[in-house]
Design a protein around this motif. Sequence first.
Motif, PDB file in Angstrom:
ATOM      1  N   CYS A  93      -1.397 -10.534   6.793  1.00 32.77           N
ATOM      2  CA  CYS A  93      -1.093  -9.501   5.800  1.00 32.77           C
ATOM      3  C   CYS A  93      -0.965  -8.136   6.485  1.00 32.77           C
ATOM      4  N   ILE A  94       0.167  -7.458   6.250  1.00 31.53           N
ATOM      5  CA  ILE A  94       0.390  -6.137   6.860  1.00 31.53           C
ATOM      6  C   ILE A  94       0.185  -5.019   5.837  1.00 31.53           C
ATOM      7  N   CYS A 117       1.627  -4.264   3.046  1.00 28.39           N
ATOM      8  CA  CYS A 117       2.836  -3.534   2.629  1.00 28.39           C
ATOM      9  C   CYS A 117       2.903  -3.321   1.113  1.00 28.39           C
ATOM     10  N   THR A 118       2.113  -4.091   0.347  1.00 25.90           N
ATOM     11  CA  THR A 118       2.037  -4.063  -1.128  1.00 25.90           C
ATOM     12  C   THR A 118       3.301  -4.569  -1.844  1.00 25.90           C
ATOM     13  N   ALA A 119       4.214  -5.200  -1.111  1.00 23.88           N
ATOM     14  CA  ALA A 119       5.409  -5.750  -1.770  1.00 23.88           C
ATOM     15  C   ALA A 119       5.009  -6.754  -2.853  1.00 23.88           C
ATOM     16  N   LYS A 131      -2.425  -8.280  -3.719  1.00 25.77           N
ATOM     17  CA  LYS A 131      -2.917  -7.877  -2.377  1.00 25.77           C
ATOM     18  C   LYS A 131      -4.439  -7.747  -2.408  1.00 25.77           C
ATOM     19  N   CYS A 138       6.451 -11.932  -0.242  1.00 21.21           N
ATOM     20  CA  CYS A 138       5.692 -11.527   0.954  1.00 21.21           C
ATOM     21  C   CYS A 138       6.522 -11.672   2.245  1.00 21.21           C
ATOM     22  N   SER A 186       5.449 -11.494   5.184  1.00 15.54           N
ATOM     23  CA  SER A 186       4.656 -12.086   6.268  1.00 15.54           C
ATOM     24  C   SER A 186       4.268 -13.528   5.980  1.00 15.54           C
ATOM     25  N   VAL A 207       2.427 -14.819   3.742  1.00 16.43           N
ATOM     26  CA  VAL A 207       1.031 -15.056   3.331  1.00 16.43           C
ATOM     27  C   VAL A 207       1.081 -15.856   2.018  1.00 16.43           C
TER      28      VAL A 207
HETATM   29  S1  SF4 Z   1       3.376  -8.835   0.468  1.00 17.11           S
HETATM   30 FE1  SF4 Z   1       2.238 -10.072   1.980  1.00 17.11          FE
HETATM   31  S2  SF4 Z   1       1.948  -8.698   3.728  1.00 17.11           S
HETATM   32 FE2  SF4 Z   1       2.515  -7.388   1.969  1.00 17.11          FE
HETATM   33  S3  SF4 Z   1       0.501  -6.823   1.070  1.00 17.11           S
HETATM   34 FE3  SF4 Z   1       1.169  -8.656  -0.020  1.00 17.11          FE
HETATM   35  S4  SF4 Z   1       0.176 -10.327   1.131  1.00 17.11           S
HETATM   36 FE4  SF4 Z   1       0.093  -8.519   2.467  1.00 17.11          FE
END
Ligand code: SF4
Length: 398
Positions: A10-11, A13-15, A33, A66, A68, A70
């Motif tokens: 997890c980076i 990013c809040t996407a 998140k 996400c 990444s 996750v």
């Molecule tokens: S979209 Fe993925 S990387 Fe970005 S905050 Fe949510 S879990 Fe973390």
Amino acid sequence: MLKHKCLDQCIACTACTVQCPVTAAAREFAGPKMVGPALERFRLFDQDIEISADYCTNCKNCDITCPSSVPVSLFSTLAKAQYRRQNGKSLRDWILVNGEMFARLASPVASFANITMNNAVVRTMLRAVGIADRPLPKYAEKNFYRQFAELKQQRFPDKVVFFPGCYIGYNDPRVGMDLVAILQASRYEVIVPDVVCCGTPAVANGYLELAEEKARRNLRELRRWAREGWPIVTCCTSCGLTLRQEYCELFRANGADEVASQHYDAGEFLLEMLEQGRLNSEFIPLAGKYLYHAPCHLRAQGIGLPSLELLQSIPGCEVNVADAGCCGIAGSYGFKKDKYDIAMKIGERLFTKIKDSQADMVVTECGTCRIQIEYATGVKAVHPVSLFKQALRFDWVG
Ligand code: SF4
Ligand code: SF4
């Protein structure tokens, strides 16, 4: 170990939070998140006692978004399960996750059950246990399994294994019978194995032990067909996602990978047949204006929108895409009294789009999306397989 690795991906990013329909509709929900990677670190040491994970609908929009990879929704599911184990289970959720058991009991007396479910005394009792005051799905007079058993199928060397799921099995058998008709006309023999509910309601409500029991039972039945190389087809996108992803991700059960690799969404399978020239049919032009809604659990499968492509191949069929997000019902979620307003708020954008579209009908794969759309807009909603069958000219009489 896998969970630790995913947490580190997890980076922040809040996407996922931006795309989560519940975060936008309910202040009570801390968002994917926070409920996912952030709080999971505390849960690992049994330090998290917050319950906002219960607001997650398991729609999977966070996973889709996400960057990444996750498995964000997995953390909410595990948090719900942990909370249920520590704090006990509610009667309301037990009723909702055992829908198949009630359907089996009600099915032989469907007319009586349909009247009883909406009688004032029963409604009061359901309200008292926390079920929302909205119409419950009606049971079919003759369920899919009875209709299929009475069918005189033609035998063909090629087979398709059909997993009907509870809603098609007991509430909307026409969809399953329409698929069987198309497959028979295309020289496929249809096998309906002895399976039970895929377990989606149990997963979504954190009843993971029950979901695992169902997974193991279904995989015992399905894996032998997968090993023989036959396609396993679902019409319900939640059943599809469960066979394709949840059994592998949550349970690592014997046969899960083999079944997942043989799984097809019905639209995906029919589109492939169409492209191969295997569909034994000619089209009848289909008049009317249709609006297609892509269920969240179809988008989460990462297979595009095959039913839309299928419908667009029908001459004269005007089909537009709603592209207005989640309908809000999320299986059992919209039937909960304390979640009903959230479910309706989530669906607002879609309901407005449907009403403004002047479409004759909405087309969507998910049974509960159809329930929600008809309830909120009054516009009829059908499964793409049923609409596609209407446009096919063939002789098969089932
Ligand atoms: S979209 Fe993925 S990387 Fe970005 S905050 Fe949510 S879990 Fe973390
Ligand atoms: S599964 Fe859906 S409701 Fe749950 S956190 Fe993800 S986007 Fe939000």
